[in-house]
Each structure stands twice: as C-alpha cells, then as structure tokens.
Design an enzyme around this catalytic site. Structure first.
Site, PDB file in Angstrom:
ATOM      1  N   PRO A 264       0.783  -1.240   0.000  1.00 46.06           N
ATOM      2  CA  PRO A 264       0.000   0.000   0.000  1.00 46.06           C
ATOM      3  C   PRO A 264       0.812   1.287   0.000  1.00 46.06           C
ATOM      4  O   PRO A 264       0.266   2.367   0.165  1.00 46.06           O
ATOM      5  CB  PRO A 264      -0.792  -0.125   1.299  1.00 46.06           C
ATOM      6  CG  PRO A 264       0.140  -0.854   2.211  1.00 46.06           C
ATOM      7  CD  PRO A 264       0.861  -1.853   1.347  1.00 46.06           C
ATOM      8  N   CYS A 383       8.027 -10.376   4.223  1.00 47.38           N
ATOM      9  CA  CYS A 383       7.647 -10.308   5.638  1.00 47.38           C
ATOM     10  C   CYS A 383       7.354 -11.717   6.156  1.00 47.38           C
ATOM     11  O   CYS A 383       6.375 -11.940   6.863  1.00 47.38           O
ATOM     12  CB  CYS A 383       6.454  -9.381   5.849  1.00 47.38           C
ATOM     13  SG  CYS A 383       4.968  -9.818   4.922  1.00 47.38           S
TER      14      CYS A 383
END
Length: 444
Positions: A264, A383
């Site tokens: 994002p 991640c």
C-alpha cells in the site's frame, strides 16, 4: 439489543462468510455504527479475539455440542463463538451477561429453537468448564501447544521442527501479544522529535523506536481516524521491521527508483522521503485498487516524485531495461513474520499455498532484475520467516545470474548493523515483526 455484541457479530460474519479481513471489516462497521468508546473497544476485542482463536475456539465449542459444527447455522455458530470467547477468555464479563446477550442475538438472527440451543450450550459451558480443558500427555504436546497458542497445528509442527520446542513456544507467544502502533515520521514535513511532542500534546503516549531514525511507537492512543497528525500527512503507519527496507535500498536524491510491488505504499513513500522528494520513483502494482491506496498515501504525505503504474512485476525488466538505479522487490509472500498484526492471517494459510509461493517469487525476481542498470542495486524483501521464500530464492537467482553479487545487507541497516550478507529478523528473537532483506549489486 447490546450494540457492541451485535457489531461484533456483524464483523465476524463479514470475516467468516464474506472473506473480509478483520481490520477492514471492523473499520467499516465502526464508522457505520454509532458506538460509545467502551462499546467500540469491546466489539473490536470480541472480533479480533474470536478470529485469532480460530480452530481453537471451534475445538472448544465442539466439546459442548453433539452435531458437527458445519451442521449449525453459520450465524448461530458465530453467536456461540462470541459467547465462548467471553466465558473463557474475558475475565471481566459476568457469565450471565455473556449468556443472556448471546440468547438475545439468537432470537434476533435465528428463532426460538436456536435461541434455546444457544442458551443450553452456553449454560452447560458455565457449569462444566472442564470439558474445554486442552489435551495433555505424551505425544500430544504439539496439539496442545497449537490449541493453547491459537495456531494451526501444521504450522506449530513446522516451527518446532525448524526452531526447536522453546523457540516455537516463544514465537507463538509473541504472535499473541498486542501489536504496538508503529509510525514512520514523514521527514519531508516534520522531524521525529517534533512529531513526538505533537503526539504527546494530543494525549498519545509516543516514544522513539530504537530500530530506525524515523520510527515512533505509540503505546496509548485513540482511533487512528481521529489523529490530526495523520490527516496532516505527518506520518505513515508502518512496522519497525518494514522501515528497515528503504534504508537497505539506500536511494539518493535525483535517482530513478522502481518499487515493483509497491502497495500500500509504506516503503515507496519512505524511499521518497530518503530521496528528499527529488528524482523519480515508479510505484508499480498489479491491482488497481491497491494502487489507489498508494496514490492516497502519496497525496496525503505531500510527495511529488512517485508515479503509479498498474503492471505485473514480472514485466518490469522489459519496461525499464537497464534504467533503474535502485529496484525494490518486496514480493508477495506467506506473511508468517507478521501474524501478530493480522488476526485472521494464521487461519487463511495452507501448506499447499505456501509451498507454491517461491515459484512466483523467483519469477518476479528474474523478470524484474533486468531493470537494474550496471552498478545499480536490487533489494529483495519479504515479511516471512520461511527460508524457502527468502535465502533459497536469492541463492537460486544468484546461481543463474552471475552479473549480480550479494552485498553485506546488514551494513545498510539504519541503527543496529549486522555482519550478515542476508538479514532475517525473527519475531521470537528480535521482538519485532519477522522480515527478510537481501541487497544485490549488478556488476555487469
């Protein structure tokens, strides 16, 4: 009708029946429903708690019903989950209140028969809590740890094999701790110290992060939407481990940088801040809706050098062959390093889906890498804490692309330097979200 519990029921139905993410569902519901601060907190706790409990919650419910859970009406099952969570996980709610409000919900969303069923099941749970006692004994250690820690058993089994019993326990425990709100100062508009003072003046308990020069931890705060500093574009919500990535990319003002999987936009906008809003950044993503979020953040933060591009990351190499000074590939991954912040993520994963991810990661890396100019840098990040998605992908790429060489990635960390050529943060060790980074230099 209790408004907090009804709002929670709506949230659970959105997650379990409509496939919504818990944070998105609750944000929408809380904006729509007119709840007091106390009811907002209770509704949020109920939804996040039930969603995180997942299979553990259903295991507990199954101890008290004679029919398979899939035979129970979905809305009634959600009401039972809400009731069980209050009875077994929340100490301050009287059992009578949990049962009575569940029955009221069953009357509204079911019928007299289902209300009686809910009442009978919950009253039995109050009288006989020992039925929900987790299994013990030799050979059931992993099953018990999975139930107690509210994780899928297959994942706990994998972590025990990878890290050993003690570390697996610590990792599970970390994932269940409340995640501290982490902010990245928008240094294009304000310095960290000044932002901390501004946040404290607004009644927010803010302190500097020890991991990055821009990071701020907020241990006491209200709703994000109510923060004036957010609306003013003075910060971006971003995890401490995620903030390391732009520093590893180490872009310079005036350079041409490509972020091939940008949404994002946290890392993309961080790159722009490090470049002092000078140069050119391509923020690419394959999903238009996600790109819209990038553009919203760019506008709010006052950034002028980012261009949004709807594009498959595997095509970046053809579009910008030999042009990029820096290329960031924060590729799609299993996300197993950030389960603390995503209540529903642990239950959305399957071993089969995770096993298929490295093939996509390798394809993105191979397809995007040609965009890097000679002498330029490529940063690969995820991640997750899965070696198959991290070190193994990078090692495979280097074996096939001798024009790239691995740098000492740990040298580029902003605060806590390391000697590793590839850096892996583990939640159970560093006490921050799990993240992987590797920095490659194109030599020819």
């Amino acid at each position: 009708m209790d408004s907090a519990r009804e709002a929670a029921l709506k949230g659970l139905r959105a997650v379990h029946q409509d496939g919504a993410y818990a944070n998105v569902a609750m944000a929408q519901i809380l904006r729509r429903e007119k709840l007091s601060d106390a009811d907002r907190r209770l509704a949020t706790e109920l939804v996040y708690g039930v969603v995180k409990a997942g299979d553990t919650m259903d295991w507990m419910v199954s101890r008290y019903v004679t029919r398979p859970l899939e035979k129970i009406s979905p809305v009634i099952l959600e009401i039972l989950r809400l009731g069980f969570y209050q009875l077994f996980f929340l100490d301050k709610i009287p059992a009578a209140a949990a049962c009575n409000e569940a029955v009221n919900l069953a009357k509204k969303y079911g019928h007299r028969g289902t209300a009686g069923f809910v009442n009978a099941v919950l009253r039995t749970a109050v009288r006989e809590p020992e039925r929900a006692k987790f299994p013990e004994g030799k050979g059931r250690e992993i099953e018990r740890l999975a139930l107690v820690s509210q994780h899928p058993e297959w994942l706990v089994r994998q972590w025990v094999k990878t890290f050993g019993w003690e570390e697996a326990q610590t990792l599970c425990a970390f994932n269940n701790e409340p995640a501290v709100l982490s902010l990245r100062t928008n240094t294009l508009k304000i310095q960290r110290g000044d932002l901390i003072e501004k946040l404290r003046a607004a009644g927010i308990a803010a302190e500097p992060s020890s991991w990055t020069p821009e990071g701020i931890l907020c241990r006491g705060h209200g709703a994000l939407d109510d923060m004036e500093a957010l609306r003013e574009g003075l910060f971006q919500v971003q995890d401490e481990s995620s903030m390391q990535v732009a520093h590893v990319v180490a872009p310079l003002p005036g350079e041409f940088v490509v972020d091939a999987c940008s949404a994002p936009g946290g890392k993309t906008t961080h790159l722009a801040a490090l470049m002092k809003n000078q140069g050119r950044i391509i923020a690419a993503d394959i999903y238009p809706a996600k790109l819209a979020r990038v553009e919203e953040n760019v506008a709010r933060l006052g950034i002028e050098v980012i261009e949004a591009l709807c594009c498959d990351a595997r095509e970046i190499g053809d579009r910008y062959a030999g042009q990029a000074d820096r290329l960031l590939l924060d590729v799609p991954c299993s996300g197993l390093g950030v389960l603390r912040r995503r209540a529903d993520a642990r239950w959305r994963k399957t071993p089969q889906e995770i096993a298929a991810i490295p093939a996509l990661q390798r394809a993105i890396l191979a397809g995007a890498a040609p965009a890097v100019k000679t002498g330029g840098a490529l940063v690969y990040s995820t991640c997750t804490i899965q070696a198959a998605e991290n070190e193994e992908v990078v090692t495979s790429f280097l074996a096939q692309h001798p024009e790239f060489s691995l740098e000492t990635t740990g040298d580029f960390l902003p605060r806590q330097k390391r000697s590793e050529t590839m850096v892996q943060f583990y939640p159970q060790r560093e006490k921050i979200d799990g993240f992987f980074m590797a920095r490659l230099r194109k030599m020819g």
